[in-house]
Structures are given as C-alpha cells and as structure tokens.
Scaffold this active site. Sequence first.
Site, PDB file in Angstrom:
ATOM      1  N   LYS A   1       0.823  -1.205   0.000  1.00  0.00           N
ATOM      2  CA  LYS A   1       0.000   0.000   0.000  1.00  0.00           C
ATOM      3  C   LYS A   1       0.858   1.257   0.000  1.00  0.00           C
ATOM      4  O   LYS A   1       0.430   2.302  -0.431  1.00  0.00           O
ATOM      5  CB  LYS A   1      -0.914   0.012   1.239  1.00  0.00           C
ATOM      6  N   ARG A   2       2.066   1.148   0.524  1.00  0.00           N
ATOM      7  CA  ARG A   2       2.920   2.333   0.631  1.00  0.00           C
ATOM      8  C   ARG A   2       3.736   2.588  -0.629  1.00  0.00           C
ATOM      9  O   ARG A   2       4.299   3.657  -0.795  1.00  0.00           O
ATOM     10  CB  ARG A   2       3.865   2.193   1.834  1.00  0.00           C
TER      11      ARG A   2
END
Length: 515
Positions: free
Chosen positions: A267-268
């Site tokens: 997600k990052r």
Amino acid sequence: MSERPVRVRFAPSPTGPLHIGGVRTALYNYLLARKLGGTMILRIEDTDQNRFVPGAEDYIRESLEWVGIKLDESPWVGGPHAPYRQSERKPMYRAYADQLIRDGYAYYAFDTPEELDAMRERLQAAKVPNPQYNSITRTQMRNSLTLPEDEVKQLLDSGAPYVIRLKVPRKEEIRFQDLIRGWVVVHSSAVDDKVLMKSDGMPTYHLANIVDDHLMEISHVIRGEEWLPSAPLHVLLYRYLGWEKTMPHFAHLPLLLKPDGTGKLSKRDGDRLGFPVFALEWHGTDAETGEPTVSRGYREEGYLPEALVNFLAFLGWNPGTSQEIFSMQELIEAFSIERVSKSPAKFDQAKIKWFNEHYLRAKPNAELAPYLLTALAEHGINCSPEKAEQVVGVMKERVSFPQDFWQEAKYFFEAPIEYDQTVISKKWNPQVSAALAAYADGLPADSEPSANAEVLKNIFNDTTAAQGLKPGQVLQALRVAVTGAGAGPDLFETLAILGTGEVGQRLRAAVERLG
Ligand code: GLU
C-alpha cells in the site's frame, strides 16, 4: 468436494483503502462467477474492531462499482444469507466454537498476556526459532487441557477471561488441492493453536471466515497468496466442524510484485514509486502524526476503468493467445482458473498506460468531449460541444489521459504567444512568409461550407506552387504559425476546426511578428 452451484465471495476487511491487489482478487472471483453462471458475493470481514477504518467500506463499494464488478449478494444489495457484515453476524459464531470444544477439537485458554509473554521469552531463550502456542507448548500453559476439570469449571463460572483455541494435532499431514498450485501438504507441527474466539466474545478471522463460507455455501475460495499459510488451518476447521464434504475449492492467486520484482507491491509503494496502488483516491490520516493524507487513485489520474480491468486481468492470468485487449465481457468468456499462473506478477506501469491509451482512443468523441469542456470552462473559454468533439477527435491519438486534452489542444482555443524556435530557425524565410501571407488572403470565408480539410489543402498546394515553392517547404512553418507547435494532429483538419477566419488572423499575426 462435491459439485454444486458456483458461489464465490470477495471478503475484504474494512481496514483501509482497497489496494489494487484486492481489486484483482475481486475481479477474478467475478470473472469466474459470471463465466460459470454462478453468484458473486461480497462479505465484509470486520471482526477486528481495532483495525476498523471509517469510510473503508464505502470506498470498497465505490471502487468495485467504478471498475464494473457487479455483486449479486452484499451488505448493500442484501441476499438470502444476510447479514453480510460479520459484525452483524456475531451471535452466530459462538455455537460453532462450543461444538468444537464439545467434540474435543478446541479448548479454553486462560493465559494472561504476561503468561504468554513469559512463554515467548522462555522459548526464545531456548533458541526456539518461531515461538508459538502449539501442540507442544500448550502442555505447559493454563488451559482446559492442562487444568483439572473442576478448576476449569470454576474459572468459567467466575467469569475469568479466556480465549478458545483450536487443538491442532501434533503429528499429521494436512493436505488439500489448490486449483492453482496443485497439492499443498503441510505438517501440522507447523500450524499453531490459533485463537478462534477472542476474550471479548468476537470470533477471529479464521473461525468467522470458515463458518460464513460454509453457511453462505461458497463453492470456490479465490484469494491472495498471503492467505495460503492459513489454508491448512481452514482445512482442519472444515474437517472438525464436519463440513469436509462441502469444503470449497481453494485457489490462491499469485503475488503482485513491485515493478523491479523486489518484493510484494504494498500500500505504501504508490507514493514512493510514482504510481497509484489504489483504484480511487483515498483520504486518510497518518497513523503516527494524525495528519490528513491523500493517496493517489487511478480514477483521479485519468485512467479509464476498462484499462484498469484489462491490466489487472493480465496480472496473473493470460488467455494463451496473443490477444491483449479484452472487454469485461470478453474476459468473462476467456477466463479460467487453469490459466492463472502461480508465479508472481510484476506490476508494469508502462503497460497500464498503454491500455489506457487504447481505451481512450476507442471511446466515442461525444464521451470524451466533456473532459475538454470542463477544462475549458475552468479557464473561462466558451466552446460548443460540436467543436469539442472535433478537437478530441483529432487529439485522442496523441494523448494518454483525458486531462491531457486541454494541455495538448490549447491552441484550438488560444492563438499562439510563442512559436517553436527550432522549426522557425530552420523553416522560416521571406519566401515562406510571403507564401503564408498569400495563403491567408486566399482562404475562403468561414461561412463557406466547403472550407473543409481537403479544400484547405488544395488551396495550400495551389498557393505554394504559385509562389514557386513545394508544399513541403512551407508545411511546417504553416503549422507553427497557426499553432505555435512543431507537431500535432493532421494539419488541415486542425485548420478546418479552427475556421478560416481564425487561421487567416493567426497567419497574418505570425507574418508580422516573424517577418
Ligand atoms: N478478510 C480477508 C481479507 O481481508 C479475507 C481473506 C479470505 O478471502 O479468506 O483479505
């Protein structure tokens, strides 16, 4: 495993925005359901209230709607197995945990957090690589397997806090067939005694997931590879609950890797690697600072949902032919689990852009014109829908995103202020300037319906010939004089859209300014 109606589910936890890996999981479930005439279910797995993020459920719903995944049963559309949120199903799970205890497959564990920590420290000191509550260590802990029966009863009666754990056998091979990976065999010594019911009476993911898949008559569990380690435990649960005959088929999808292949796409990664990892923009809060955060979304960056779907379909699946462009309907027809690969798929940014360009070009001009009209309105420029359609029609081969239309097609609405100097220095001279002035004078009036690209081209050829020049000697200067740019779509189409009045004015201005 018996053959029965195909019922698949996508079971996200509302713990944050849905990552594109999750969208791919939903997509593969949907494709299989539609292909086999089955049912597509969405279940919200929100038993972990600590990780609940407000807005995440709406975000999941909107993401799936945007990409065109239609749900047959869900918290929003309802269905025969409602409710479809696990938090609303809470009262249903306890009975199954009790059944497991009664049948000797689960037990009460009364260990305090301090006792659990002490166990871990003891095991670490003894150099046990992966300290766990399992078939060996449970013999030294405070649970209903080690304590005398009357003490257990007394603890339960007094309301002492406890969890319910699965009693995993010490020496057993757990095997199941994965539709993508083939036979998976795991030794039970590698599986810990997972908590099934927490002390607050909430089931854990494992218990709730199995109970719901069973009650909802799920035939195929299609999910990401990160759940593969949980599958042996799930197989044991099916067996111990007496549901082995209707256990769903498992299919664990390959991991999505970062573009360079160095590990899982997280997600990052989006912000770091410069592309969105979410379908839609997400407005959240930084876990540490509490500051508002914005994560980029494909929709907001100008990607068409068709492009994202086509791209995601190919991250882990291929049709076995050279065809790359697939509509949702074509994907449904072509999809099969057998063609899903078990090797991880690398995220490829250039590829999704390529898909986007394809789908942009395939769109009717009338659907693209609003993008340009919106940008024009923001800049206070009036434009008829007809003209906007003409402009996007000639520009769509040259842009990657709808928001590029304004940037790339500005000169249809504003006369150039600057001219491409490289072209001017190479192509502009007094003879060319005179030819362009003559061309401006020879243009028909705007009202002339015959002022189309072909007519404008013929006049141009005649004018240059009369000036003793070849069209090729003047063409680029004409483009720069009218648009300011050295390259663009078909020049005479461009002139026809601009109108002869505007073209004439721009040519005269260029002749004056450039000499
Ligand atoms: N709730 C799990 C998740 O968030 C579902 C895993 C599964 O499909 O079993 O992905």
